[in-house]
Design a protein around this motif. Structure first.
Motif, short mmCIF file in Angstrom:
data_model
loop_
_atom_site.label_atom_id
_atom_site.label_comp_id
_atom_site.label_asym_id
_atom_site.label_seq_id
_atom_site.Cartn_x
_atom_site.Cartn_y
_atom_site.Cartn_z
N THR A 190 4.86 5.69 6.35
CA THR A 190 3.96 4.65 6.37
C THR A 190 3.88 3.43 8.13
OG1 THR A 190 5.14 3.06 5.91
CG2 THR A 190 3.62 4.17 4.16
N LEU A 191 4.23 4.12 8.48
CA LEU A 191 4.60 4.08 10.02
C LEU A 191 4.92 2.11 9.40
CD1 LEU A 191 2.41 6.33 11.86
CD2 LEU A 191 4.56 5.96 11.34
N THR A 192 5.42 1.58 8.87
CA THR A 192 5.42 -0.32 8.44
C THR A 192 6.89 0.23 7.36
OG1 THR A 192 4.97 -2.44 9.01
CG2 THR A 192 4.06 -0.96 7.11
N ALA A 252 3.80 -12.32 3.15
CA ALA A 252 3.21 -12.20 3.17
C ALA A 252 2.52 -10.41 2.68
CB ALA A 252 2.25 -11.45 5.15
N SER A 253 2.62 -9.78 2.27
CA SER A 253 2.28 -8.60 2.07
C SER A 253 2.21 -8.64 1.08
CB SER A 253 3.47 -6.92 2.15
OG SER A 253 3.32 -6.52 3.45
N LEU A 254 3.47 -9.55 -0.86
CA LEU A 254 3.28 -9.40 -1.34
C LEU A 254 1.85 -10.56 -1.70
CD1 LEU A 254 6.31 -10.12 -3.00
CD2 LEU A 254 5.57 -8.54 -2.13
N GLU A 255 1.09 -11.75 -1.39
CA GLU A 255 0.59 -11.83 -1.04
C GLU A 255 -0.99 -11.55 -0.66
OE1 GLU A 255 1.19 -15.25 1.93
OE2 GLU A 255 1.95 -16.49 0.02
N ALA A 256 -0.85 -10.55 0.01
CA ALA A 256 -2.41 -9.61 0.02
C ALA A 256 -2.35 -8.61 -0.79
CB ALA A 256 -1.93 -8.84 1.41
N LEU A 285 -5.92 0.78 -10.10
CA LEU A 285 -5.47 -0.44 -9.42
C LEU A 285 -4.17 -0.80 -8.85
CD1 LEU A 285 -5.74 -3.65 -9.22
CD2 LEU A 285 -5.46 -3.56 -12.27
N LEU A 286 -2.95 -0.18 -9.08
CA LEU A 286 -1.81 -0.51 -9.15
C LEU A 286 -1.37 0.06 -7.69
CD1 LEU A 286 0.56 0.10 -12.05
CD2 LEU A 286 0.41 -1.79 -10.56
N ARG A 287 -2.11 1.18 -7.18
CA ARG A 287 -1.75 1.94 -6.11
C ARG A 287 -2.62 0.97 -5.36
NH1 ARG A 287 -0.16 7.72 -6.73
NH2 ARG A 287 0.05 7.79 -8.54
N ALA A 288 -3.62 0.16 -5.55
CA ALA A 288 -4.39 -0.60 -4.63
C ALA A 288 -4.07 -1.78 -4.06
CB ALA A 288 -5.94 -0.83 -5.12
N LEU A 289 -3.31 -2.33 -5.47
CA LEU A 289 -2.21 -3.47 -4.53
C LEU A 289 -1.44 -2.99 -3.89
CD1 LEU A 289 -1.97 -5.02 -8.13
CD2 LEU A 289 -3.98 -5.52 -6.75
N PHE A 290 -0.88 -1.46 -4.11
CA PHE A 290 0.11 -0.88 -3.09
C PHE A 290 -0.27 -0.86 -1.30
CE2 PHE A 290 2.90 2.46 -1.67
CZ PHE A 290 4.40 1.67 -1.68
N VAL A 325 0.94 -2.38 2.15
CA VAL A 325 1.56 -1.56 3.26
C VAL A 325 0.33 -2.44 4.63
CG1 VAL A 325 1.79 0.44 4.05
CG2 VAL A 325 2.00 0.14 1.81
N ASP A 326 -0.56 -2.63 4.28
CA ASP A 326 -1.44 -3.13 5.56
C ASP A 326 -1.86 -4.00 6.14
OD1 ASP A 326 -4.73 -1.55 5.99
OD2 ASP A 326 -5.50 -3.44 5.89
N ALA A 327 -1.09 -4.91 5.58
CA ALA A 327 -1.68 -6.06 6.00
C ALA A 327 0.17 -6.51 6.89
CB ALA A 327 -0.15 -7.10 4.26
N ALA A 328 0.95 -4.58 6.66
CA ALA A 328 2.36 -5.09 7.82
C ALA A 328 2.15 -3.50 9.16
CB ALA A 328 3.39 -5.18 7.11
#
Length: 422
Positions: free
Chosen positions: A407-409, A254-258, A6-11, A15-18
């Motif tokens: 991650t390239l962001t 925005a990433s925290l909200e995602a 779960l924690l890895r999915a949140l991280f 990343v994906d949002a940015a």
């Protein structure tokens, strides 16, 4: 899913949002009347350039500087790789060539500047009379000083040929459009890569005061440069910035909200504690441990699990007493401070990681703390790692590192603390 997954999915959601391929295309202009020149610097700049090429229907040229191993294939924009966080010759030469590329542009030309975290070191071209050795000396002094990002970048801007609005000034009279991915608390464009495309209200006197306040041991000629009016940065309202505009296209919140959205879809309660938290990493970790324990104490057995999400950029002030230091970073330092205070408290897990995949000098994003972290390592091992600032060594031995590769962001640090009812 289990707590670790779960924690890895949140991280991953943060990343994906940015990712540049998602956020850059809406800001790419249509065909311009003259030349389109793409420049930029930062850990995401190559991926941003690739996103521009995929969207823009016309000829272009350009050059961006990114970190080693962060290159993305481009057809028209040259990708230069350089060192971060301590600059090297490749970055300095890339900055020099970038300025040459901007020389002689006309009013019909458009410069697309792609700016992201890490640009301060990657686009390091020191003021006249200073060389790469000076750049290395300055960066090492700043990184070890404990100074905040505002202070570090103020000093950098006054010892640079590109920072503090100078890149935009070099592009005049062309139109300049800056697209920025924020990795700094408060999302101030002036602090993203030391503000190469925006006016700088701070002064040489401000920079000198910060050098004194943080007791930076700089060589005499560098101190003299901070007395030289020729090194004053470009100010807001300067005519050379009249055709420059800047857009913040990704930011930590925005990433925290995602990530919070993923947590809620998984049946958790999610609270964002802030996207711009600062302070000593291990002290903030201890403070968050206290908060997690308090929230857990207030929970009843039927309550849904809670995840406390935060971002920002903490500080690690290294000791100057000659002790042997290990392999550390601000995220693992945060986690060691948290683990020390939790001391095996049941029902609390945590992940902290840098969204660029690199924490400190290690090619490791961060790590995970579990309820049995201290039990598995032993308290003495944790105390030793704290004393030696050896967070990566500590979590490597436990097998609890978070390794993503580049991650390239880069939208700064991500922290999530999962709290189950006691």
């Amino acid at each position: 899913m289990d707590e670790n997954t779960l924690l890895r999915a949140l991280f991953a959601a943060a990343v994906d949002a940015a990712l540049p391929k998602r956020i850059v295309p809406p800001f790419v202009p249509d065909r311009v009347p003259g030349r389109l020149v793409v420049v930029g610097a930062g850990k995401a700049s190559a991926a941003m350039a690739a996103a521009v090429e995929a969207r823009y229907d016309g000829p272009m040229t350009g050059l961006v500087v990114t970190r080693y191993d962060h290159a993305v294939p481009c057809r028209h924009v040259e990708i230069v790789e350089a060192a971060h966080p301590v600059p090297d010759a490749a970055g300095a030469e890339g900055a020099r060539r970038m300025l040459d590329l901007l020389h002689g542009l006309g009013e019909d030309d458009v410069v697309l500047a792609l700016i992201s975290g890490g640009g301060s070191a990657l686009l390091t071209l020191m003021a006249e009379g200073m060389d790469l050795d000076d750049a290395v000396t300055l960066n090492k002094a700043l990184l070890a000083s404990g100074a905040g990002i505002d202070a570090m970048n103020c000093i950098r801007r006054h010892l640079s040929q590109t920072a503090g609005g100078r890149l935009a000034a070099a592009a005049h009279p062309a139109r300049l459009i800056a697209l920025a991915i924020s990795d700094v608390p408060g999302d101030d464009l002036l602090n993203i890569a030391s503000g190469p495309t925006v006016g700088d209200p701070t002064t040489l006197a401000d920079a000198r005061a910060l050098v004194a306040r943080h007791a930076l041991d700089l060589p005499p000629h560098m101190l003299a440069a901070l007395d030289d009016a020729a090194n004053e940065s470009v100010k807001p309202g300067d005519p050379r910035l009249a055709r420059a505009e800047a857009h913040l296209i990704a930011a930590p919140l925005a990433s925290l909200e995602a990530a919070a959205a993923v947590a809620r879809r998984s049946g958790l309660r999610a609270e964002i504690q802030g996207d711009a938290l600062e302070g000593e990493a291990r002290e903030l970790g201890a403070a968050f441990a206290e908060l997690a324990l308090q929230r857990q104490k207030a929970m009843t057995p039927g309550d849904a699990p809670l995840v406390l999400i935060s971002g920002g950029e903490t500080t690690v002030t290294l000791p100057r007493d000659g002790r042997d230091l290990g392999d550390g970073g601000r995220n693992v330092d945060f986690l060691m401070g948290l683990a020390q205070r939790l001391d095996g408290a049941p029902g609390i897990w945590a992940l902290a990681g840098d969204t660029d995949g690199v924490d400190g000098l290690a090619e490791v994003a961060g790590a995970i703390v579990t309820p049995d972290t201290v039990a598995r390592s032993g308290r003495e091992a944790l105390e030793t790692a704290l004393r030696r600032f050896d967070g990566h060594g500590y979590f490597r031995a436990l097998g609890d590192q978070v390794i993503t590769g580049p991650t390239l962001t880069n939208v700064n640090d991500f922290r999530a603390i999962l709290v189950l009812p006691g």
